[in-house]
Design an enzyme around this catalytic site. Structure first.
Site, PDB file in Angstrom:
ATOM      1  N   ASP A   1      37.405  -0.661 106.767  1.00  0.00           N
ATOM      2  CA  ASP A   1      36.752  -1.758 107.491  1.00  0.00           C
ATOM      3  C   ASP A   1      37.640  -2.509 108.489  1.00  0.00           C
ATOM      4  OD1 ASP A   1      38.374  -3.083 105.731  1.00  0.00           O
ATOM      5  OD2 ASP A   1      36.753  -3.885 104.483  1.00  0.00           O
TER       6      ASP A   1
ATOM      7  N   LYS B   1      47.098  -8.360 111.684  1.00  0.00           N
ATOM      8  CA  LYS B   1      46.723  -7.395 110.649  1.00  0.00           C
ATOM      9  C   LYS B   1      45.483  -7.920 109.946  1.00  0.00           C
ATOM     10  CE  LYS B   1      48.524  -4.930 106.601  1.00  0.00           C
ATOM     11  NZ  LYS B   1      49.745  -4.617 105.838  1.00  0.00           N
TER      12      LYS B   1
ATOM     13  N   ARG C   1      56.683   3.452 114.379  1.00  0.00           N
ATOM     14  CA  ARG C   1      57.040   4.047 113.087  1.00  0.00           C
ATOM     15  C   ARG C   1      57.478   5.502 113.266  1.00  0.00           C
ATOM     16  NH1 ARG C   1      52.981   1.228 109.820  1.00  0.00           N
ATOM     17  NH2 ARG C   1      52.416  -0.597 111.054  1.00  0.00           N
TER      18      ARG C   1
ATOM     19  N   ARG D   1      51.882 -10.534 112.525  1.00  0.00           N
ATOM     20  CA  ARG D   1      53.221  -9.994 112.316  1.00  0.00           C
ATOM     21  C   ARG D   1      54.004 -10.023 113.624  1.00  0.00           C
ATOM     22  NH1 ARG D   1      52.209  -4.629 108.666  1.00  0.00           N
ATOM     23  NH2 ARG D   1      51.191  -3.724 110.482  1.00  0.00           N
TER      24      ARG D   1
ATOM     25  N   ASP E   1      54.497   6.961 107.838  1.00  0.00           N
ATOM     26  CA  ASP E   1      53.844   6.002 108.743  1.00  0.00           C
ATOM     27  C   ASP E   1      54.235   4.572 108.377  1.00  0.00           C
ATOM     28  OD1 ASP E   1      52.224   6.915 106.449  1.00  0.00           O
ATOM     29  OD2 ASP E   1      50.916   5.256 106.999  1.00  0.00           O
ATOM     30  N   ASN E   2      54.934   4.395 107.265  1.00  0.00           N
ATOM     31  CA  ASN E   2      55.351   3.054 106.862  1.00  0.00           C
ATOM     32  C   ASN E   2      56.848   2.851 107.033  1.00  0.00           C
ATOM     33  OD1 ASN E   2      52.747   2.310 106.251  1.00  0.00           O
ATOM     34  ND2 ASN E   2      52.923   2.772 104.085  1.00  0.00           N
TER      35      ASN E   2
ATOM     36  N   ASP F   1      55.022  -3.016 106.578  1.00  0.00           N
ATOM     37  CA  ASP F   1      53.820  -2.719 105.781  1.00  0.00           C
ATOM     38  C   ASP F   1      53.985  -3.106 104.318  1.00  0.00           C
ATOM     39  OD1 ASP F   1      52.437  -1.950 107.954  1.00  0.00           O
ATOM     40  OD2 ASP F   1      51.907   0.045 107.227  1.00  0.00           O
TER      41      ASP F   1
HETATM   42  P1  AMP Z   1      48.751   1.908 104.447  1.00  0.00           P
HETATM   43  O1  AMP Z   1      48.692   2.703 103.187  1.00  0.00           O
HETATM   44  O2  AMP Z   1      48.360   0.470 104.303  1.00  0.00           O
HETATM   45  O3  AMP Z   1      50.032   2.074 105.171  1.00  0.00           O
HETATM   46  O4  AMP Z   1      47.609   2.508 105.395  1.00  0.00           O
HETATM   47  C1  AMP Z   1      47.530   3.850 105.756  1.00  0.00           C
HETATM   48  C2  AMP Z   1      46.575   3.981 106.909  1.00  0.00           C
HETATM   49  O5  AMP Z   1      45.304   3.467 106.554  1.00  0.00           O
HETATM   50  C3  AMP Z   1      46.993   3.252 108.174  1.00  0.00           C
HETATM   51  O6  AMP Z   1      46.538   3.999 109.259  1.00  0.00           O
HETATM   52  C4  AMP Z   1      46.230   1.959 108.060  1.00  0.00           C
HETATM   53  O7  AMP Z   1      46.029   1.344 109.300  1.00  0.00           O
HETATM   54  C5  AMP Z   1      44.915   2.428 107.445  1.00  0.00           C
HETATM   55  N1  AMP Z   1      44.245   1.372 106.683  1.00  0.00           N
HETATM   56  C6  AMP Z   1      44.614   0.823 105.509  1.00  0.00           C
HETATM   57  N2  AMP Z   1      43.730  -0.109 105.117  1.00  0.00           N
HETATM   58  C7  AMP Z   1      42.766  -0.151 106.060  1.00  0.00           C
HETATM   59  C8  AMP Z   1      41.566  -0.912 106.244  1.00  0.00           C
HETATM   60  N3  AMP Z   1      41.166  -1.813 105.356  1.00  0.00           N
HETATM   61  N4  AMP Z   1      40.848  -0.673 107.360  1.00  0.00           N
HETATM   62  C9  AMP Z   1      41.216   0.250 108.262  1.00  0.00           C
HETATM   63  N5  AMP Z   1      42.314   0.986 108.146  1.00  0.00           N
HETATM   64  C10 AMP Z   1      43.092   0.800 107.068  1.00  0.00           C
HETATM   65 MG    MG Z   2      50.813   1.517 106.762  1.00  0.00          MG
END
Ligand code: AMP
Ligand code: MG
Length: 524
Positions: free
Chosen positions: A134, A122, A199, A192, A269-270, A279
């Site tokens: 990013d 990750k 998911r 991880r 998605d989490n 996550d």
């Molecule tokens: P999360 O809220 O962390 O579960 O992320 C939601 C979505 O955003 C997922 O598809 C993650 O892979 C993507 N995501 C979160 N942070 C980043 C990041 N810094 N760069 C690329 N994708 C991200």
């Molecule tokens: Mg996520």
């Protein structure tokens, strides 16, 4: 380093034919091949020895160059092809379309001791699913993920694990509180580990596109790999699969409520299809017992993901999963039955769990009001959840419940403001302890036996938000000793560990409103 590579997900499911690392919508594929981005000066911050051990890595392996290269993303292991998964999700109640592994890259699956594990980095750079972001992660959130994954496991909560925490040597720009204050922070990569990272959203994305063919392949793969008791190949397998997922999800949520864990971003998605906590973002631990608390400032308005709502949000997410699976079986009734069962089972399981937390032996429906009135009493004045339940184990059955509140001495240090324990608050405790004492008498268990049982379910040590913050602030100054201290402490959360009792303490006042302690955002 010996890697017994045994890839299944990428072998059995359709790959995206486009192999460029460009951001895009991906159709009719479960994943896209993509390599991690090498970092400038990777450095190991911490390795979870226990995880390394069950993966078959020796102490020598961990210290070697290959380990650092593999788990920082500098090198791809021979005969492996890393990939990012395609999934969608409902974020904060709204369908968000394709999300996918935007900063997670699956390295490989390996087998050791007849168990198969997927390894995933990750924060190792962008993927086709990175959208506008990013692909990186910062040290603070990576420390939180690494420590909490392991702490949850040792608490007995189903979770993904974390092998390693590596500082990348690169800087990452983050606007931590989304207020225009962009700072450059240390980048980091966590590896991880889980049987699978699939998911709810992996199923939803295909259903949303009416791609039943890929959906069906993913369902069969998931059942055959992780739910071997269910026979694939008939529409009846679909509700059975759904039922098994609902059961695992339920178990996970009961455990969260038991230890006071608030996930913070329960988007579909989490949620892991295996019922693992996954996550770790703006999660937190209840300190003052407050069902309305959420650590996630991004969710401060609606508090959708507050502690007390976690069971109903799990149900809501299961409904979305049911909608995604329905096209493969086309019979609504069995899904409805599972959803109803989830609700009634949750009530039963929650009651059993809470009953055990207060040391009851034979727990029946009649105990429900005792539990409910405890939940209300706990909110009379700010009361530390972990400390209260742990100290309750010291309550003696023959204690005199006096009107002055002397009997409360046993749990007194769980009150943030003991001077507030008077009038109605004191009254509520007198009423509650009187009933509690009566109830304990009917069990005929000795004080000692009850305490022993309670100490196995009420942890003494959890990863309080401020503790992680102390470890983070030290690590940002190159001192990783507190990361390791907390890792070791949280390996035995139910043990007395009297030499570590400084961590058995209420949140200090400085942490009450501090960013990183009570306020966390999705920026990570
Ligand atoms: P999360 O809220 O962390 O579960 O992320 C939601 C979505 O955003 C997922 O598809 C993650 O892979 C993507 N995501 C979160 N942070 C980043 C990041 N810094 N760069 C690329 N994708 C991200
Ligand atoms: Mg996520």
């Amino acid at each position: 380093m010996k890697l017994n590579i045994h890839n299944t997900f990428s072998e059995k499911l359709p790959a995206d034919p486009n192999e460029s690392n460009s951001r895009r919508q991906v159709f009719e594929a479960a994943f896209s091949y993509v390599n991690p981005t090498p970092t400038s000066k990777p450095e190991i911050v911490h390795v979870a020895d226990e995880v390394a051990d069950f993966l078959g890595f020796s102490e020598e392996d961990i210290k070697g160059k290959e380990f650092l290269e593999l788990f920082s993303g500098a090198k791809v292991a021979a005969n492996t092809r890393p990939y990012a998964m395609c999934y969608g999700g409902h974020q904060f109640g709204h369908w968000a379309g394709q999300l996918g592994d935007g900063r997670a890259i699956n390295l490989m699956e390996i087998e050791h001791d007849r168990k198969r594990w997927a390894l995933q980095l990750k924060g190792a750079g962008p993927t086709p699913y990175s959208r506008t972001a990013d692909g990186l992660a910062v040290l603070r959130s990576s420390i939180r993920e690494h420590l909490c994954s392991e702490a949850m496991h040792h608490l007995g909560v189903p979770t993904t694990r974390s092998l390693s925490l590596i500082k990348s040597g690169d800087k990452v720009a983050r606007d931590m509180m989304y207020n225009g204050n962009v700072q450059y922070e240390d980048g980091a990569i966590v590896c991880r580990v889980a049987p699978s990272f699939i998911r709810f959203g992996n199923f939803q994305i295909f259903a949303s596109r009416e791609d039943n063919k890929t959906l069906s392949k993913l369902v069969d793969y998931t059942i055959e790999s992780f739910f071997p008791d269910i026979k694939t190949g008939s529409p009846a397998s679909i509700p059975s699969f759904f039922e098994a997922v609902a059961e695992r999800t339920l178990k996970m949520i009961v455990e969260w409520q038991r230890v006071g864990f608030v996930h913070g971003v329960m988007n579909t998605d989490n949620l892991s299809i295996l019922g693992l906590t996954i996550d770790y973002g703006p999660y937190g631990w209840l300190e003052g017992y407050d069902p309305d608390w959420t650590p996630n400032t991004t969710d401060n308005q609606n508090k959708r993901y507050r502690f007390g709502y976690q069971p109903r949000i799990a149900l809501w997410n299961l409904i979305q999963l049911a909608n995604a699976l329905y096209p493969l079986s086309k019979e609504a009734k069995p899904f409805e039955a599972v959803l109803e069962k989830f609700q009634s089972n949750y009530k039963t399981e929650f009651l059993q769990m809470m009953g055990k937390k207060i040391g009851l032996e034979q727990i029946t429906q009649q105990d429900a009001t005792l539990i409910e009135s405890l939940q209300i009493a706990l909110q009379g004045t700010e009361t530390d959840m972990t400390i209260f339940f742990r100290l309750l184990g010291d309550f003696k059955i023959n204690t005199t419940i006096d009107s002055e509140g002397q009997f409360l001495e046993v749990v007194k240090s769980s009150f943030y403001k003991p001077e507030e324990v008077k009038e109605e608050v004191l009254e509520s405790w007198i009423t509650w302890f009187t009933r509690y004492q009566e109830r304990l008498k009917s069990d005929k268990q000795s004080d000692e036996d009850r305490k022993t049982a309670m100490n196995q379910i009420n942890p003494k040590y959890v990863l309080r938000n401020y503790m992680a913050q102390i470890a983070i602030e030290a690590a940002e100054k190159w001192d990783y000793s507190i990361v390791n201290e907390l890792y070791e402490l949280l390996k035995m959360p139910y043990s007395e560990q009297s030499s570590n009792s400084k961590w058995f303490a209420k949140r200090p006042e400085w942490a009450r409103n501090k960013v990183g302690c009570s306020m966390l955002s999705c920026s990570s």
